[in-house]
Scaffold this motif. Structure first.
Motif, PDB file in Angstrom:
ATOM      1  N   UNK A  19       0.843  -1.201   0.000  1.00 64.12           N
ATOM      2  CA  UNK A  19       0.000   0.000   0.000  1.00 64.12           C
ATOM      3  C   UNK A  19       0.880   1.255   0.000  1.00 64.12           C
TER       4      UNK A  19
ATOM      5  N   UNK B 262       2.127   1.769  -3.356  1.00 61.42           N
ATOM      6  CA  UNK B 262       1.070   2.354  -4.188  1.00 61.42           C
ATOM      7  C   UNK B 262       1.014   3.871  -4.024  1.00 61.42           C
ATOM      8  N   UNK B 263       1.084   4.305  -2.760  1.00 56.66           N
ATOM      9  CA  UNK B 263       0.978   5.744  -2.488  1.00 56.66           C
ATOM     10  C   UNK B 263       2.137   6.493  -3.140  1.00 56.66           C
ATOM     11  N   UNK B 264       3.348   5.945  -2.970  1.00 59.15           N
ATOM     12  CA  UNK B 264       4.509   6.603  -3.570  1.00 59.15           C
ATOM     13  C   UNK B 264       4.417   6.637  -5.083  1.00 59.15           C
ATOM     14  N   UNK B 265       3.895   5.544  -5.654  1.00 57.28           N
ATOM     15  CA  UNK B 265       3.856   5.472  -7.109  1.00 57.28           C
ATOM     16  C   UNK B 265       2.731   6.308  -7.702  1.00 57.28           C
ATOM     17  N   UNK B 266       1.808   6.783  -6.874  1.00 62.05           N
ATOM     18  CA  UNK B 266       0.703   7.546  -7.453  1.00 62.05           C
ATOM     19  C   UNK B 266       1.033   9.027  -7.583  1.00 62.05           C
ATOM     20  N   UNK B 267       2.249   9.394  -7.215  1.00 65.67           N
ATOM     21  CA  UNK B 267       2.724  10.742  -7.544  1.00 65.67           C
ATOM     22  C   UNK B 267       3.838  10.568  -8.571  1.00 65.67           C
ATOM     23  N   UNK B 268       3.732  11.218  -9.726  1.00 61.73           N
ATOM     24  CA  UNK B 268       4.794  11.074 -10.729  1.00 61.73           C
ATOM     25  C   UNK B 268       6.158  11.325 -10.090  1.00 61.73           C
TER      26      UNK B 268
ATOM     27  N   UNK C 140       9.016  12.517 -10.866  1.00 60.63           N
ATOM     28  CA  UNK C 140       9.687  13.811 -10.959  1.00 60.63           C
ATOM     29  C   UNK C 140       9.051  14.819  -9.991  1.00 60.63           C
ATOM     30  N   UNK C 141       7.725  14.764  -9.854  1.00 62.21           N
ATOM     31  CA  UNK C 141       7.022  15.693  -8.966  1.00 62.21           C
ATOM     32  C   UNK C 141       7.398  15.411  -7.518  1.00 62.21           C
ATOM     33  N   UNK C 142       7.448  14.124  -7.165  1.00 62.77           N
ATOM     34  CA  UNK C 142       7.806  13.762  -5.794  1.00 62.77           C
ATOM     35  C   UNK C 142       9.243  14.188  -5.494  1.00 62.77           C
TER      36      UNK C 142
ATOM     37  N   UNK D  87      14.324   8.617  -3.101  1.00 62.99           N
ATOM     38  CA  UNK D  87      13.071   8.591  -2.353  1.00 62.99           C
ATOM     39  C   UNK D  87      11.893   8.273  -3.271  1.00 62.99           C
TER      40      UNK D  87
ATOM     41  N   UNK E  87       9.674   1.359  -7.237  1.00 64.36           N
ATOM     42  CA  UNK E  87       9.746   0.531  -8.441  1.00 64.36           C
ATOM     43  C   UNK E  87      10.481  -0.760  -8.154  1.00 64.36           C
TER      44      UNK E  87
END
Lengths: 335, 292
Positions: B129, B132-138, B140-142, B163, B168
């Motif tokens: 989970x 999932x949260x980390x991957x739902x922000x592109x 480069x933006x993160x 970070x 991935x």
């Protein structure tokens, strides 16, 4: 497609969104520098800073700050931007159509060029066009986006003067309906604004679409080659079915399904890279706003932009997921 | 156990065939040469660069804004520094950034993915989970948000990219673990009562190395691209460090007249990233693995 699936997917989406909001909120709270001090400037007295800290709730424990933040978020309030002195949600709402227009235009470009190129490469495997598209694909994904933008500016704006250098429109924007200039100028029959905004969007959209275009081409190619080997293709070819009907009606339909799954990912990629492209082309969207607020440590604006981007990305993936399930008859018709 | 040795033998036969395939693919070889060339340039930068002192704060006002010539093949910048020398030294920063970022991403992501995949249950739910949260922000933006939070410099930009990159690897290791877990040699170990930690580290982990190698070689290019992007936005290495993205951003203010300032550092990024992409693609065929 079941209601159950949709509901489960929505609840998952809400959970992820909540997770993002926690992640970003805590992240932004580590921002060095005191937001109150930054707002008031170096001349303000200690008391003034203290007062503002109290007013903004910055003196409360961090979980209470998060709770207050979440409560405001539910009412669509993201707090005041330190730069524009307006509510961040207003700033975002004003700039969002520009980014939406850019990303949608770039995605359309990538799809309408990528699909035929992929189909042609597959049909002429190991011929010139296939090699060309392969080299083009490697080039497309390896180029730094911001550099490509600058090179396009150098060639097409400075040297050839074919397109404007920066901005979204030179003259008056068309009457506001959706906020998407191209769409609005079509809807209001404003030919001048249409040409104007179209000539502005070409360079940034090309910059943004090149890598997704390359990826779509390769994916369509790989899947078309697979479809070419399938029994149904061989049978209908022997049976003398018109080649174009065969290719576009049956094979492409199957090949496109796998492309659909990466379109969500590509949207995320574009949203991220819009931060670079909007900076290069001074495109007045949320990404440039985001870059400016990051550079100037505008705490509320950073949270707002990141949340909006995350939300947009999740929503697109949600729609793609539903669409995929709807388009695939094996899933749609299963009872 | 017998199964394991069998798969190994089959693998050996495959290697020579795969190596043959790799050497027969011109694009993979081009990729390998580009990568080796960049590594060579980075290691021997002080000996290759015509004006090594220009990598830092040197000033030669009488040579400023020289267009490309034999003396300065990439021209000179606003204080007369040789752009070629600066680009050569920039390769050190970019390659180092790529290696460090991916090392951190692998060291965080792989153990988490392995843990989630092999042990399952609540551990799996929490880790995946979070992924999932980390991957739902592109990414480069993160990375942008994190490096802004930490303050703009090279070290922080590396932390910021790592970070946003580890999820991935968590996902890759998770997927691989689920696959390998079903293999007969793992089941055999389990029925023999071999400890779970031993299985995870000595049976499952080694079996995902080829996927990891391919993913890392493909990602090195993208990590370098992301690093340069942060540099371009002013959130990475700061001047006078000759980081490629920073060089492009500074050169941009002198367009269109001094076109060489932005053009050559960008070409350097392009060639490096292209090299890693071609090599990674070749390695994917070599190991015959699927990596997203």
């Amino acid at each position: 497609m079941s209601l159950y699936f949709t509901l489960r997917r929505i609840s998952h989406m809400v959970l992820v969104l909540l997770g993002i909001s926690i992640l970003i909120f805590f992240l932004a709270r580590i921002l060095p520098g005191d937001p109150a001090r930054l707002t008031l400037g170096p001349e303000a007295t200690k008391e003034q800073v203290q007062n503002l800290r109290h007013q903004l709730g910055l003196d409360k424990p961090i979980y209470i700050q998060y709770y207050m933040f979440l409560k405001d978020l539910m009412r669509g309030k993201l707090g005041v931007s330190l730069i524009t002195k307006r509510d961040v949600s207003k700033d975002l709402l004003q700039r969002f159509p520009a980014t939406l227009e850019l990303v949608c235009f770039a995605m359309t470009l990538a799809i309408i060029i990528g699909i035929p190129l992929g189909v042609e490469s597959a049909l002429h495997k190991d011929k010139f066009i296939d090699y060309f598209s392969r080299i083009f694909a490697f080039t497309g994904v390896s180029m730094p986006r911001f550099w490509l933008g600058i090179m396009l500016q150098l060639i097409f704006a400075y040297v050839l003067s074919l397109f404007p250098l920066t901005g979204r429109i030179s003259g008056m924007p068309p009457r506001h309906i959706t906020g998407l200039y191209i769409l609005d100028s079509i809807l209001t029959g404003n030919g001048r604004a249409f040409v104007d905004s179209l000539s502005h969007i070409i360079l940034p959209a090309t910059t943004l679409s090149l890598s997704p275009l390359a990826q779509i081409t390769r994916l369509i190619r790989a899947n078309m080659i697979e479809q070419l080997r399938k029994d149904y293709t061989i049978v209908s070819r022997i049976g003398g079915m018109p080649e174009n009907l065969n290719i576009y009606k049956f094979m492409l339909k199957n090949a496109f399904m796998s492309t659909l799954t990466i379109i969500g990912l590509l949207f995320g990629w574009m949203l991220g890279n819009a931060f670079l492209v909007e900076t290069v082309f001074s495109w007045p969207g949320i990404a440039r706003y985001g870059v400016n607020s990051v550079l100037r440590k505008d705490f509320n604006a950073v949270i707002g932009v990141t949340l909006l981007v995350g939300f947009g990305y999740i929503t697109v993936n949600f729609i793609v997921d539903l669409l995929y399930r709807y388009l695939d008859p094996r899933i749609r018709l299963r009872k | 156990m017998k199964n394991l040795s069998q798969t190994k033998n089959v693998h050996k036969g495959n290697i020579s065939r795969a190596l043959y395939r790799f050497t027969k693919s011109p694009l993979s070889l081009i990729g390998l040469s580009l990568v080796l060339m960049m590594v060579f340039i980075a290691i021997f930068a002080p000996f290759i660069a015509p004006y090594p002192e220009d990598a830092k704060n040197a000033v030669h006002f009488k040579d400023m804004f020289q267009p490309p010539s034999l003396k300065h093949p990439f021209g000179t910048d606003e204080v007369g520094r040789d752009v070629l020398s600066r680009v050569i030294f920039g390769s050190r920063i970019s390659l180092m950034l790529g290696v460090i970022v991916l090392s951190i991403a692998v060291l965080i992501g792989v153990p988490l993915g392995l843990l989630a995949g092999y042990f399952g249950g609540i551990v799996e739910t929490i880790i995946m989970r979070l992924t999932d949260i980390f991957l739902s922000i592109p990414s480069l933006v993160l990375a942008l948000a994190v490096s802004a939070a930490l303050g703009p410099n090279l070290r922080n930009s590396m932390i910021a990219i790592s970070f946003s990159w580890w999820p991935w690897y968590a996902r890759l290791a998770y997927g691989e673990t689920l696959k390998i877990k079903e293999e007969e040699f793992v089941e055999a170990d389990e029925s023999l009562g071999v400890s779970r930690i031993y299985i995870a580290l000595r049976e499952i982990l080694p079996n995902m190395t080829s996927s990891l190698i391919v993913k890392v070689s493909l990602d090195l290019g993208y990590a370098i691209l992301t690093g340069a992007s942060l540099g371009f936005l002013g959130l990475g290495a700061q001047p006078p460090t000759p980081e490629w993205g920073t060089l492009i951003s500074l050169g941009r203010t002198h367009l269109p007249g001094m076109w060489w300032l932005s053009t050559f550092p960008g070409l350097a990024i392009f060639v490096t990233v292209l090299g890693f992409n071609l090599l990674g693609d070749g390695l994917r065929d070599f190991f015959d693995v699927e990596v997203e």
